[in-house]
Write an enzyme that holds these catalytic residues in place. Structure first.
Site, short mmCIF file in Angstrom:
data_model
loop_
_atom_site.label_atom_id
_atom_site.label_comp_id
_atom_site.label_asym_id
_atom_site.label_seq_id
_atom_site.Cartn_x
_atom_site.Cartn_y
_atom_site.Cartn_z
N GLU A 25 0.84 -1.21 0.00
CA GLU A 25 0.00 0.00 0.00
C GLU A 25 0.87 1.26 0.00
OE1 GLU A 25 -1.61 1.76 3.50
OE2 GLU A 25 -1.16 0.00 4.71
N LYS A 159 -3.56 -2.14 15.41
CA LYS A 159 -2.94 -1.18 16.32
C LYS A 159 -3.93 -0.78 17.41
CE LYS A 159 -0.08 1.54 14.36
NZ LYS A 159 0.41 2.63 13.48
N1 PSU Z 1 -2.93 1.36 10.62
C1 PSU Z 1 -1.62 1.51 10.86
N2 PSU Z 1 -0.86 2.24 9.99
C2 PSU Z 1 -1.40 2.80 8.87
C3 PSU Z 1 -2.79 2.62 8.64
C4 PSU Z 1 -3.50 1.89 9.54
O1 PSU Z 1 -1.13 0.99 11.85
O2 PSU Z 1 -0.67 3.46 8.10
C5 PSU Z 1 -3.39 3.18 7.38
C6 PSU Z 1 -3.66 2.06 6.37
O3 PSU Z 1 -3.48 2.56 5.07
C7 PSU Z 1 -5.12 1.75 6.60
C8 PSU Z 1 -5.65 3.14 6.88
O4 PSU Z 1 -5.77 1.16 5.50
O5 PSU Z 1 -4.65 3.75 7.68
C9 PSU Z 1 -6.97 3.10 7.58
O6 PSU Z 1 -7.48 4.39 7.66
P1 PSU Z 1 -8.97 4.64 8.21
O7 PSU Z 1 -8.88 4.36 9.69
O8 PSU Z 1 -9.23 6.08 7.91
O9 PSU Z 1 -9.86 3.71 7.49
#
Ligand code: PSU
Ligand code: MN
Length: 305
Positions: A25, A159
């Site tokens: 990603e 996380k």
């Molecule tokens: N969790 C992490 N590091 C990240 C992300 C999530 O520990 O960089 C990033 C990933 O790209 C994930 C996105 O798909 O954040 C999720 O964002 P949201 O919570 O806005 O859906």
């Protein structure tokens, strides 16, 4: 339809040689890590995947195309430019139609991998159900995408900025197997354990490949989530990181940070508050995931030959 996807030379050659492709990603590059660690990490991940006998494909959006594999110039732009869009399913048609520069999240990357027939995708951590989601309804689009994309996602767990038990519940509802890689407990990204027992464990990459073949062989659409704990020697500072996460969550709500800005805001606060300790851990765990992802992709390729 598919003329919206473009392949890098390396990925196109890899496909024609029958090599397994491993997707990566780009949100982690544009929104998850500072410069220059982001560009260095991206290059290192690609190198690890090549050393593992596979072909890396960083997914991103530029010039109205969904890129499967990017060149150095595009990687540099994603690493340095201000205002790179963070692209999930919702944002993808807009970003493509309007020619934006976009970094794909887990959900955006899953869409690209699924369309291109790429079976393994390596990341750090997935998005999930946010703490307090019962009030905010903030549930990552990643979970929805995991329920429909036939791709194995290798992560270091979920996380603890998120609500882990609720996230596991939604994954169960969506039919996504969560497989501990050599562990029977859900890792929590910066730490190897969360106290949450998993129902599935794989002792090696070939067991994961067997699960992939079984799920998709039955016609069950959707992802398999492999959770691979951070190496022990990088696990330090869990308490400090947890404290920084709690601060960041409070700060985000005080500042009225909402929607897709929440995750990047918390991540950058935690990086600052831990003076880079969390960043070092983040780099180590995603490299470790790349090693495992390449092994799984090779094993799966052998099974379906
Ligand atoms: N969790 C992490 N590091 C990240 C992300 C999530 O520990 O960089 C990033 C990933 O790209 C994930 C996105 O798909 O954040 C999720 O964002 P949201 O919570 O806005 O859906
Ligand atoms: Mn969200």
């Amino acid at each position: 339809m598919t003329n919206q996807i473009v392949y890098s030379d390396e990925v196109r050659d890899g496909i024609s040689l029958g090599l397994p492709i491993v997707a990566l990603e780009s949100t982690i590059i544009s929104h998850g890590m500072p410069y220059p660690q982001n560009v260095d990490t991206a290059n290192r991940l690609c190198e690890i995947i090549r050393e593992g006998g596979c072909v890396p494909a960083i997914v991103a959006i530029a010039n109205g195309k969904l890129h499967m594999g990017i060149d150095d110039a595009l990687l540099e732009r994603l690493s340095t430019e201000e205002g790179v869009l963070k692209v999930s399913r919702r944002d993808m048609p807009v970003a493509l139609a309007l020619g934006s520069l976009g970094a794909t999240t887990v959900s955006g990357t899953l869409i690209a991998a699924h369309l291109a027939g790429v079976k393994v995708f390596v990341t750090g951590g997935i998005g999930g159900v946010h703490r307090g989601a019962e009030a905010t309804m903030d549930i990552s689009a990643d979970l929805e995408e995991l329920s429909i994309s036939n791709v194995t996602v290798v992560s270091a767990g979920i996380k603890s900025i998120l609500d882990l038990p609720k996230t596991l519940e939604v994954l169960e509802t969506k039919g996504v197997p969560v497989i501990g890689f050599k562990v029977d407990e859900l890792p929590a990204f910066y730490t190897r354990s969360s106290g949450l027992k998993l129902v599935a464990k794989a002792d090696n990459a070939s067991e994961v490949a067997l699960v992939m073949k079984s799920k998709w062989g039955l016609g069950l659409n959707g992802a398999i989530l492999v959770v691979n704990p951070i190496p022990k020697e990088y696990e330090a500072g869990a308490e400090e990181i947890e404290k920084a996460i709690n601060e960041a969550i409070c700060l985000a709500s005080e500042k009225g940070i909402k929607g897709k800005s929440v995750t990047p805001f918390i991540l950058s606060h935690v990086t600052e508050a831990t003076k880079g300790d969390s960043l070092k851990a983040n780099i180590a765990l995603v490299e470790n995931n790349a090693r495992v992802g390449a092994k799984i992709a090779l094993e799966y390729a052998k099974l379906v030959l």
